[in-house]
Structures are given as structure tokens and as C-alpha cells.
Motif scaffolding. Structure first.
Motif, PDB file in Angstrom:
ATOM      1  N   ARG A  72       0.827  -1.193   0.000  1.00 27.67           N
ATOM      2  CA  ARG A  72       0.000   0.000   0.000  1.00 27.67           C
ATOM      3  C   ARG A  72       0.867   1.252   0.000  1.00 27.67           C
ATOM      4  O   ARG A  72       1.964   1.266   0.535  1.00 27.67           O
ATOM      5  N   MET A  73       0.353   2.293  -0.622  1.00 27.53           N
ATOM      6  CA  MET A  73       1.094   3.543  -0.721  1.00 27.53           C
ATOM      7  C   MET A  73       1.256   4.187   0.648  1.00 27.53           C
ATOM      8  O   MET A  73       0.316   4.229   1.446  1.00 27.53           O
ATOM      9  N   THR A  74       2.453   4.687   0.917  1.00 24.79           N
ATOM     10  CA  THR A  74       2.731   5.425   2.144  1.00 24.79           C
ATOM     11  C   THR A  74       3.304   6.789   1.777  1.00 24.79           C
ATOM     12  O   THR A  74       3.681   7.044   0.629  1.00 24.79           O
ATOM     13  N   ILE A  75       3.393   7.652   2.766  1.00 17.28           N
ATOM     14  CA  ILE A  75       3.944   8.977   2.521  1.00 17.28           C
ATOM     15  C   ILE A  75       5.419   8.873   2.134  1.00 17.28           C
ATOM     16  O   ILE A  75       5.921   9.677   1.330  1.00 17.28           O
ATOM     17  N   ASP A  76       6.128   7.866   2.669  1.00 23.21           N
ATOM     18  CA  ASP A  76       7.527   7.671   2.281  1.00 23.21           C
ATOM     19  C   ASP A  76       7.645   7.326   0.804  1.00 23.21           C
ATOM     20  O   ASP A  76       8.577   7.776   0.116  1.00 23.21           O
ATOM     21  N   ASP A  77       6.710   6.508   0.312  1.00 22.17           N
ATOM     22  CA  ASP A  77       6.711   6.174  -1.114  1.00 22.17           C
ATOM     23  C   ASP A  77       6.532   7.424  -1.966  1.00 22.17           C
ATOM     24  O   ASP A  77       7.220   7.622  -2.968  1.00 22.17           O
ATOM     25  N   VAL A  79       7.180  10.562  -1.131  1.00 21.77           N
ATOM     26  CA  VAL A  79       8.355  11.426  -1.013  1.00 21.77           C
ATOM     27  C   VAL A  79       9.505  10.894  -1.871  1.00 21.77           C
ATOM     28  O   VAL A  79      10.173  11.651  -2.601  1.00 21.77           O
ATOM     29  N   MET A  80       9.740   9.586  -1.827  1.00 23.20           N
ATOM     30  CA  MET A  80      10.849   9.006  -2.592  1.00 23.20           C
ATOM     31  C   MET A  80      10.607   9.138  -4.095  1.00 23.20           C
ATOM     32  O   MET A  80      11.520   9.518  -4.844  1.00 23.20           O
ATOM     33  N   ARG A  81       9.383   8.830  -4.557  1.00 19.65           N
ATOM     34  CA  ARG A  81       9.089   8.926  -5.989  1.00 19.65           C
ATOM     35  C   ARG A  81       9.136  10.374  -6.468  1.00 19.65           C
ATOM     36  O   ARG A  81       9.643  10.663  -7.555  1.00 19.65           O
ATOM     37  N   THR A  82       8.630  11.281  -5.646  1.00 19.55           N
ATOM     38  CA  THR A  82       8.669  12.693  -6.022  1.00 19.55           C
ATOM     39  C   THR A  82      10.110  13.194  -6.071  1.00 19.55           C
ATOM     40  O   THR A  82      10.504  13.927  -6.982  1.00 19.55           O
ATOM     41  N   GLY A  83      10.914  12.783  -5.091  1.00 16.80           N
ATOM     42  CA  GLY A  83      12.317  13.173  -5.090  1.00 16.80           C
ATOM     43  C   GLY A  83      13.058  12.634  -6.306  1.00 16.80           C
ATOM     44  O   GLY A  83      13.892  13.337  -6.899  1.00 16.80           O
ATOM     45  N   THR A  84      12.755  11.396  -6.704  1.00 19.38           N
ATOM     46  CA  THR A  84      13.392  10.815  -7.877  1.00 19.38           C
ATOM     47  C   THR A  84      13.002  11.569  -9.146  1.00 19.38           C
ATOM     48  O   THR A  84      13.854  11.892  -9.987  1.00 19.38           O
ATOM     49  N   TRP A 269       3.819   6.819  -7.782  1.00 27.07           N
ATOM     50  CA  TRP A 269       4.400   7.415  -8.981  1.00 27.07           C
ATOM     51  C   TRP A 269       3.459   8.452  -9.583  1.00 27.07           C
ATOM     52  O   TRP A 269       3.910   9.487 -10.086  1.00 27.07           O
ATOM     53  N   LEU A 270       2.174   8.182  -9.534  1.00 24.11           N
ATOM     54  CA  LEU A 270       1.209   9.147 -10.052  1.00 24.11           C
ATOM     55  C   LEU A 270       1.171  10.399  -9.188  1.00 24.11           C
ATOM     56  O   LEU A 270       1.035  11.514  -9.694  1.00 24.11           O
ATOM     57  N   ALA A 271       1.286  10.207  -7.881  1.00 24.13           N
ATOM     58  CA  ALA A 271       1.350  11.364  -6.994  1.00 24.13           C
ATOM     59  C   ALA A 271       2.582  12.203  -7.293  1.00 24.13           C
ATOM     60  O   ALA A 271       2.521  13.440  -7.336  1.00 24.13           O
ATOM     61  N   ALA A 272       3.721  11.532  -7.509  1.00 20.92           N
ATOM     62  CA  ALA A 272       4.949  12.251  -7.842  1.00 20.92           C
ATOM     63  C   ALA A 272       4.801  12.997  -9.157  1.00 20.92           C
ATOM     64  O   ALA A 272       5.252  14.144  -9.290  1.00 20.92           O
ATOM     65  N   PHE A 273       4.177  12.368 -10.127  1.00 22.02           N
ATOM     66  CA  PHE A 273       3.956  12.992 -11.428  1.00 22.02           C
ATOM     67  C   PHE A 273       3.081  14.233 -11.287  1.00 22.02           C
ATOM     68  O   PHE A 273       3.384  15.304 -11.836  1.00 22.02           O
ATOM     69  N   GLY A 274       1.984  14.116 -10.543  1.00 23.29           N
ATOM     70  CA  GLY A 274       1.088  15.253 -10.360  1.00 23.29           C
ATOM     71  C   GLY A 274       1.749  16.406  -9.630  1.00 23.29           C
ATOM     72  O   GLY A 274       1.599  17.571 -10.013  1.00 23.29           O
TER      73      GLY A 274
END
Length: 297
Positions: A72-77, A79-84, A269-274
Motif C-alpha cells: 500500500r502507498m505510504t507517505i515515504d513512497d 516522497v521518494m518517488r517525487t524526489g526521484t 508514482w502518479l502522486a509524484a507525477f502530479g
């Protein structure tokens, strides 16, 4: 469209007539009311919040245990995807700044490469927005091409219009992000249906005006209707930044609801993209505003 970004528009985590959980207070691991708006809800509740040992716990008198969060998606996920994603964007922006000179002899070529990269990035963004699942390779490729565009445009503004404009725009973008995050977590910004409707209406009007201004500039020459120059340009630059801040609040709500309703990990990944789309919007508005202010001196 349920959010500021098209990436979130096809995925509603909430329970309020297709909106992003507006006027709800979801709790991670709690039961979710089943509606068509929540893709993670089933008639029996949230499939990611079920405890298969609940009946056994009750039989032996043990308190129900919290459900496992594996997958399941977590805030760490997020943050990491957005940072990448932002890291790829920043690296390609720095490389394009260094390798694509904007002096008189090379500015046309560099500008052409930047516009080409922007068009490719736009196409990739639309493709990902309409995909049903996240594609990390597609998202990172978008970030790479968007970085090339931002690097060229930032270099042109910084070297030919306003020295230090790029750094000022970066600082301004970071300040808006931090300010909206603090205001959202403190409850000063209430993301509900009324807020959503107002932001979407304002954004639609803003984009239409900019499109009309661009058409007049292309076919009539000059600055079009003047929405991007002079005092009127400053006003619209400020409005664009405020809209970007509102988009961030909507994005934070989507991420919060996605985590609370147990969205699968790939949704990070979608959150990071948005979030990347919104941050690019804010940065560009700051850069445009700074260039207008320095051009008027």
C-alpha cells in the motif's frame, strides 16, 4: 477532472460524488463506504483495510490488529518517488543549462531544442495522464525532457533578462510549497467541494485567457492582448502563482486520501507525477513574473 492535475482526474480516492474525499475524514485501515467514486471501495468495505484474522481475534479475546500495509502507498513512497522525479528534472535542467549556450550565435538553436523538448514532454504528460496505470519509465522520461526545457528557458532569462532569476524562481517555488504544506496540515486551507469548484473555474478561465493571448500574439504580433507583459502581466503572474498554490492543496488532499484509503504502492508514482506538474507550473509563473518585472525597469 477531480484535481489540479490530469493524473489525479481518473482516480478518486474519496466518497463525495467523485471528488477527492472532500468533506470526509478517512482513517487508514478503516472501513470505506462503497461508491463508484472510490476505486478502492467494495460492497464489503475497503479491500486494503480488511483484517482476515478479525474473527479469530474476537474468538480468543484479542483486540483486532491493524491491517498489514504491505503493497500500500505510504507517505515515504510519495516522497521518494517525487524526489526521484524532481531529481531527474533538475539534473537534465542543469545539463541543458551547461551544454546549450544562449549567446547570440547559439540562442536560436538552444531555444529550438528547448521548445522541442517541451513539446515532447507535453505529449508524454498527456499519455501518462490517460493511462490507467503508472509507468515509471514514462514519468521519468517526461521529467527528463521537461528539465531540458526548463534549463534552456531559465538560462535565457537568467543570462539575458534578469541575473539570478532562476534561483529566485526556485526559492519562490520552494517557499510556496512549504507555505501551502504548513497551511494544509494546520487546517488553514479547507479542501472541500466549494474550494475545488472555485479553483477549477479560475484555472479554466486563466488558461483560456492565456490561449487567446497566445493566438493574438502569434497572428497579430507583439504581446497579444498584453496579458503577459507590463502591469497586466504582473497581475496575471501573481494570479498564476496563487492558482499553483491552490493546485498544491488539491494535490495534498489527493495524496492524503490515497494513503488513507489504502491505494496500491504504484499510485505513488502518479502522486509524484502530479506534484511535479504543479511545481513546474509554479516555477514557470515565478520565472515569467521575474522577467516581466525586470523588463519594465
Amino acid at each position: 477532472m477531480r484535481s489540479s492535475n490530469p493524473v489525479f482526474s481518473r482516480r478518486g480516492f474519496g466518497r463525495d460524488n467523485g471528488y477527492a474525499g472532500f468533506n470526509t475524514a478517512p482513517q487508514a485501515g478503516g472501513p470505506a463506504v462503497a461508491t463508484q467514486a472510490n476505486p478502492y471501495a467494495q460492497p464489503t468495505g475497503n479491500p486494503y483495510a480488511q483484517n482476515p484474522y478479525a474473527q479469530q481475534d474476537l474468538q480468543y479475546g484479542a483486540p483486532p490488529q491493524a491491517p498489514a500495509t504491505t503493497g500500500r502507498m505510504t507517505i515515504d513512497d510519495v516522497v521518494m518517488r517525487t524526489g526521484t522525479t524532481l531529481g531527474v528534472l533538475i539534473v537534465t535542467a542543469a545539463l541543458s543549462w551547461a551544454l546549450l549556450p544562449v549567446d547570440d550565435a547559439n540562442i536560436s538553436r538552444s531555444y529550438g531544442i528547448g521548445i522541442g523538448a517541451a513539446l515532447i514532454g507535453m505529449v508524454l504528460a498527456f499519455v501518462q495522464s490517460f493511462k490507467r496505470k503508472a509507468s515509471p519509465a514514462l514519468i521519468l522520461t517526461y521529467a527528463a525532457f521537461e528539465g531540458v526545457f526548463l534549463g534552456v528557458i531559465s538560462s535565457i532569462v537568467d543570462n539575458r533578462i534578469a541575473d539570478g532569476a532562476a534561483m529566485q524562481a526556485v526559492i519562490g517555488t520552494m517557499a510556496v510549497f512549504a507555505g501551502v504544506l504548513v497551511a494544509y496540515k494546520a487546517g488553514w486551507i479547507r479542501v472541500n467541494r466549494r474550494f475545488y469548484g472555485f479553483v477549477m473555474a479560475a484555472a479554466l478561465g486563466f488558461i483560456l485567457l492565456m490561449a487567446v493571448n497566445l493566438l493574438f500574439a502569434v497572428f497579430g504580433g507583439g504581446d497579444g492582448l498584453g496579458f503577459r507583459s507590463g502591469a497586466l502581466g504582473v497581475v496575471f503572474g501573481v494570479v498564476g502563482i496563487i492558482l499553483g498554490a491552490c493546485f498544491l492543496a488539491l494535490d495534498f488532499k489527493q495524496v492524503e486520501d490515497g494513503i488513507a484509503y489504502g491505494a496500491p504502492r504504484e499510485e505513488a508514482w502518479l502522486a509524484a507525477f502530479g506534484l511535479t506538474l504543479t511545481l513546474v507550473w509554479i516555477y514557470m509563473e515565478f520565472l515569467r513574473l521575474i522577467s516581466i518585472l525586470n523588463s519594465s525597469d
